[in-house]
Every structure is written in C-alpha cells, then in structure tokens.
Design a protein around this motif. Structure first.
Motif, PDB file in Angstrom:
ATOM      1  N   TYR A 176       6.950 -33.621 -10.604  1.00  5.95           N
ATOM      2  CA  TYR A 176       5.549 -33.933 -10.354  1.00  5.95           C
ATOM      3  C   TYR A 176       4.685 -32.769 -10.819  1.00  5.95           C
ATOM      4  N   SER A 177       3.385 -33.005 -10.781  1.00  2.50           N
ATOM      5  CA  SER A 177       2.453 -31.996 -11.272  1.00  2.50           C
ATOM      6  C   SER A 177       1.412 -31.713 -10.204  1.00  2.50           C
ATOM      7  N   GLY A 185       2.694 -35.200  -6.288  1.00  2.91           N
ATOM      8  CA  GLY A 185       4.094 -35.456  -5.951  1.00  2.91           C
ATOM      9  C   GLY A 185       4.271 -36.577  -4.944  1.00  2.91           C
ATOM     10  N   PRO A 197       1.789 -28.523  -4.076  1.00  2.00           N
ATOM     11  CA  PRO A 197       2.028 -27.863  -5.366  1.00  2.00           C
ATOM     12  C   PRO A 197       2.980 -26.678  -5.216  1.00  2.00           C
ATOM     13  N   ASP A 198       3.582 -26.286  -6.324  1.00  2.00           N
ATOM     14  CA  ASP A 198       4.426 -25.089  -6.392  1.00  2.00           C
ATOM     15  C   ASP A 198       5.577 -25.148  -5.402  1.00  2.00           C
ATOM     16  N   ASP A 222       7.799 -29.575  -8.491  1.00  2.23           N
ATOM     17  CA  ASP A 222       6.598 -29.358  -9.304  1.00  2.23           C
ATOM     18  C   ASP A 222       7.083 -28.816 -10.643  1.00  2.23           C
ATOM     19  N   TRP A 277       5.369 -25.635 -12.185  1.00  2.53           N
ATOM     20  CA  TRP A 277       5.732 -24.447 -11.406  1.00  2.53           C
ATOM     21  C   TRP A 277       7.144 -23.991 -11.763  1.00  2.53           C
TER      22      TRP A 277
END
Ligand code: ZN
Length: 213
Positions: A69-70, A74, A84-85, A99, A102
C-alpha cells in the motif's frame, strides 16, 4: 513496526551473519530489485514454515495475501486503519500488508537485508496466530516474532538462499545504535523489547532454530 525497530533488526541480521566492523556486509540475496527481494523473502520464509509444520505433522496455512500500500491507503485490519510507514500482519484476514514506498526507501538506504527481516518478522506473527500461541505481554509476542525471523533467516543462509556481501557502510552501523525500546518497559502495550533483548531473541532463533523460540 516503526523505522527504528527495523534498524535494529538490520543490525541483528548483520550480527547474525558474523559481520565485523572491518567488513560490514548487508544481508544480500539473489534478488536484483526491491520487488524480487520481497517475493523471495515471502517464498523462502513460507517454505521454511511449511517444512517446520510438516515436521510436526501439521499443515502450514500460507498467508492469503501480501498487500502493498501507499501512505494511508492500506487495508484496514479488524476495524483499525493501516498507518503509513509500517508493515503488519492482520489475523482477521490472515494477510500481511506493507507500505511499499517506505519499505523500498529502506531497501535503497539501508540495504536489501531490510526486506529479509521485516517480512520474516511479520510471517512470524502469522505463525503465532496459526499455533494459537497466547502471550501475556506484547513484548513477548514481538520477541518471539524476532526469534522466528532469526530462525527463518538462519535456515535461508544455511540453504544458500541468502548470501552476505561486503559492501555495506559504517553509517548503517552507526544508525543502529539508537534502535530498540529506550527502556526495559515490559508492561507497555507497545513494547517490542530493548535492542539487547531483540538481538538476543533474533540470535537465538538464528542459531538454535524455531524450536528454541
Ligand atoms: Zn511485530
């Protein structure tokens, strides 16, 4: 898994590979691209667990999906949004999500060994779920996942599926000094263990196999 924890896992991998300061290689594999490394890490780790389960007359149930995912897009897990990350195992759907940007940045900046510790750690959580292992404390669950990751990595290296190369830099080693939880706070629900605890768990799995975890 926050970045500082990944950094720790990297040093664990380096330590497990018998790296010295004179020749500090990163974990190196035959994968030539980030996506190849992700795929190889998944395949080899799940093959390892398939064999381990077979040895116990049990059947390993592969993770249903590996979901890149970005940022914030996600998949949710049990009503909790992905962040994120991060990379995580979701028991509700028996899948792993990460991610991609990441993880690829870590792959670029810190070496491809990063993928070979993140994915086996998350698959370790999938194994815990299948075995129905119950933990009193989050940190115990995390340390066992580190141990499982070490066991899978150790098996890959012994099988020649993972090789070390001698072109890593000292910057990586310096960054790793700050890894791990800042204190030995076992009752913190977010605790993953101190650098020393995580290193010990990973090394135990690497050296003695999953049965020692
Ligand atoms: Zn974890």
């Amino acid at each position: 898994m926050p970045p500082r924890i990944l950094a720790l896992l990297l040093v664990l991998l380096l330590a497990a590979c018998g790296v010295t300061e004179e020749s500090p290689p990163a974990g190196e594999v035959r994968g030539d691209t980030f996506d190849e490394d992700v795929q190889l890490a998944q395949t080899h780790t799940e093959d390892y667990w398939r064999r381990q389960f077979a040895g116990l007359d049990r059947e390993y149930r592969p993770v249903t999906r590996f979901v890149p995912y970005s940022g914030a897009d996600g998949p949710a897990c049990g009503g909790q949004p992905a962040v994120p990350d991060n990379a995580f195992y979701c028991p509700a759907g028996h899948f792993i999500a990460y991610d991609r940007g990441w993880m690829e940045a870590l792959w670029n900046e810190m070496g491809d060994g990063s993928v070979y510790v993140i994915i086996p750690h998350e698959i370790g959580h999938a194994v815990q779920a299948q075995l129905g292992t119950v933990f009193e404390l989050n940190v115990q669950q995390e340390l066992q996942a580190d141990c499982y990751a070490g066991a899978a990595l150790g098996a890959m290296v012994k099988a020649g599926e993972l090789q070390a190369e001698a072109d890593d830099d000292t910057e990586l080693l310096l960054n790793l000094a700050a890894a791990g939880d800042p204190s030995d706070d076992w009752f913190n629900p977010q605790a993953h263990g101190t650098a020393g605890q995580r290193q010990q768990s990973f090394a135990a799995g690497y050296t003695n196999g999953a049965g020692s975890c």
